[in-house]
Enzyme design. Structure first.
Site, PDB file in Angstrom:
ATOM      1  N   LYS A 100       0.855  -1.187   0.000  1.00  0.00           N
ATOM      2  CA  LYS A 100       0.000   0.000   0.000  1.00  0.00           C
ATOM      3  C   LYS A 100       0.892   1.239   0.000  1.00  0.00           C
ATOM      4  O   LYS A 100       1.920   1.267   0.698  1.00  0.00           O
ATOM      5  CB  LYS A 100      -0.900  -0.017   1.245  1.00  0.00           C
ATOM      6  CG  LYS A 100      -1.907   1.127   1.320  1.00  0.00           C
ATOM      7  CD  LYS A 100      -2.823   0.994   2.543  1.00  0.00           C
ATOM      8  CE  LYS A 100      -3.891   2.073   2.587  1.00  0.00           C
ATOM      9  NZ  LYS A 100      -4.759   1.949   3.794  1.00  0.00           N
ATOM     10  N   SER A 141      -9.689   2.115   2.879  1.00  0.00           N
ATOM     11  CA  SER A 141      -8.776   2.814   2.017  1.00  0.00           C
ATOM     12  C   SER A 141      -7.765   1.913   1.289  1.00  0.00           C
ATOM     13  O   SER A 141      -7.185   2.343   0.302  1.00  0.00           O
ATOM     14  CB  SER A 141      -7.997   3.865   2.820  1.00  0.00           C
ATOM     15  OG  SER A 141      -7.189   3.265   3.803  1.00  0.00           O
ATOM     16  N   SER A 163      -9.866  -0.105   7.206  1.00  0.00           N
ATOM     17  CA  SER A 163      -9.307  -0.076   5.848  1.00  0.00           C
ATOM     18  C   SER A 163      -8.638  -1.356   5.348  1.00  0.00           C
ATOM     19  O   SER A 163      -8.290  -1.431   4.174  1.00  0.00           O
ATOM     20  CB  SER A 163      -8.321   1.076   5.719  1.00  0.00           C
ATOM     21  OG  SER A 163      -9.043   2.265   5.538  1.00  0.00           O
TER      22      SER A 163
END
Ligand code: GLN
Length: 500
Positions: free
Chosen positions: A80, A155, A179
């Site tokens: 990420k 997210s 997330s």
């Protein structure tokens, strides 16, 4: 018929590497080809094929030299874009950090590299991890491979897409209020947010420091266990990282419970089912898939216990005060002076700050900075921030009361399946509706408890539904064990999107 390389789980890849059936270069090249072929999914913000292939060749050389290698050696992964990386740019999906290159690796990344993993690139996400649909990325939307006109969640949306579309077998994610769990749920993969303090936050771009936690996203509980093992552990560079022994998570998958049998591996496990997680607002398809999964757990020997988490609804205002408050402080460092974007034209220092921040941050990030600054301001601090902190403690206490009568807690991750991408429909998502959808993931985040999402069935429009398992502090092994037992008798985690 032999299984295509991308259909292998991480554990299967690991076995094939060990037995010489495949090589890291073959796995990496295949991953890169698929990443390129699926650019339209918007999963990646940065790919470095050359560097990845070099790392893969080095992994193959280690193996050829007969070195003792861990299970992750030679496995291609992606991170990420919230984790800073030395070899790849890091943006947090924000214009503010466009072109930024970190002088060091986040601890979680460094540990996965030390375990021999190959980094394919950096994954799309919501700007500074603020959001639940990946629509707040400053660069591109991420598309759910189950239906490319729908969100993958957020997210950690890019991480979820990359794993669900089988571009890579595993990815890192971060979870501040859901997330990891929510995008895992909406894309039909497995993800675990460990106990706060389990993984180092060093080099994880800070959103809300008292909540942020790293974790793995993969196809199975077994793969999550393998990744979490390498990611976990005390780090002196993160003051909130815990001096807590890291158990053998892979061994935990196969733990023998007292009185358990092959048919009933979860005999004696008490699963608390919070009433508040099944109220109105939860889609019918999500309810039925979740109930069916719970019935499956009973078949495996677990008993269901009716429990209450009375302050579930309050977790929304509490989180949306505390998280923005911390964000407003954390994001003050993006001032155009130290690093990142700086406005080109300005009259004086204040004007430079103002223009830099106005240009560099997206709408949701600005909204949170303003809310956060407001709730911390003199005169409002007691009414908002302090009250929220008190309630946060009560939410944590409610969990401890519940854990008196159960070992794990289970319910839905998200009240609905993946919704359509707002931009595709010509409008913007409503921020308040977005905040409300976090209702089931926020409580465990506020309490700092480990939470997991396990593919549990299909709901509305035949889209994936995730079952959330919440454990007491440091009980990730219990969650992984329960999820693994469930995955031995179900195939929801093996379902793949039709198109890919
Ligand atoms: N959706 C939540 C938010 O927007 C959670 C985000 C996260 O966990 N990073 O704050």
């Amino acid at each position: 018929m032999s299984t295509a390389l991308h259909d292998l789980t991480l554990a299967q890849m690991s076995q094939q590497l060990a037995s010489g059936q495949t090589t890291s270069v073959a796995l990496t090249r295949h991953a890169i080809e698929r990443v390129e072929a699926h650019r339209d999914l918007g999963a990646f913000l940065h790919v470095d094929a050359e560097a990845a292939l070099k790392e893969a060749a080095a992994a193959d050389a280690r193996r050829a030299a007969g070195q003792a290698l861990g299970p992750l050696d030679g496995i291609p992964l992606a991170h990420k874009d919230i984790f800073v990386t030395q070899d790849h740019p890091t943006t947090a999906a924000s214009k503010m950090l466009e072109g930024y290159k970190s002088p060091f690796d986040a601890t979680v990344v460094a540990r996965l590299k030390a375990a021999g993993t190959v980094t394919i690139g950096k994954l799309n996400c919501d700007e500074f991890a603020m959001g639940g649909a990946n629509e707040n990325s400053a660069y591109q939307v991420a598309r759910n491979p189950w239906d490319t006109h729908r969100i993958p969640g957020g997210s950690s949306g890019g991480s979820a897409v990359a794993v669900a579309a089988r571009l890579v077998p595993g990815a890192t994610g971060t979870d501040t209020g859901g997330s990891i769990r929510q995008p895992a749920a909406l894309t039909g993969i497995t993800g675990i947010k460990p106990t706060y303090g389990r993984c180092s936050r060093y080099g994880m771009i800070a959103f809300a420091s008292s909540l942020d936690q790293a974790g793995p996203m993969a196809r199975t509980a077994e793969d999550c266990a393998l990744l979490l093992q390498a990611m976990s552990g005390f780090d002196e560079r993160d003051a909130t990282s815990a001096q807590q022994a890291v158990p053998d998570f892979v061994a935990a998958l196969h733990a023998q419970r007292e009185g358990a049998s092959a048919e009933q591996p979860l005999k004696g496990l008490r699963i608390g089912v919070p009433r508040e997680f099944f109220g109105e607002g939860v889609a019918a398809g999500v309810q039925s898939a979740t109930r069916a999964a719970l019935a499956q757990f009973e078949q495996l020997g677990a008993t269901l216990v009716d429990i209450s988490l009375p302050r579930t609804e309050l977790s929304i205002p509490v989180y949306y005060i505390i998280a923005p408050a911390e964000a407003s402080s954390n994001l003050s460092r993006y001032d155009g002076v130290k690093f990142g974007h700086r406005a080109k034209k300005y009259s004086d220092l204040n004007d430079m700050y103002r223009k830099t921040r106005a240009e560099g941050f997206g709408a949701e990030v600005k909204r949170r900075i303003m809310i956060g600054t407001y709730v911390l301001s003199h005169g409002y601090y007691d009414a908002y921030y302090l009250q929220a902190q008190k309630l946060r403690r009560m939410i944590a206490d409610d969990f401890q009361a519940a854990f008196q009568v159960c070992d794990v807690i289970a319910g839905p991750v998200s009240p609905t399946v993946a919704r359509p991408i707002a931009a595709d429909e010509g409008h913007q998502a409503d921020p308040v509706a977005e905040y409300l959808a976090d209702i089931f993931t926020l409580p465990a985040s506020l309490a700092g408890l480990p939470g997991m999402s396990v593919p549990a069935g299909l709901g509305e429009h035949d889209l994936p539904v995730g079952l959330q398992l919440i454990g007491n502090y440091w009980q990730e092994g219990t969650l992984l064990h329960a999820a693994h037992a469930f995955q031995q008798v179900t195939d929801w985690h093996q379902r793949t999107p039709k198109q890919s």
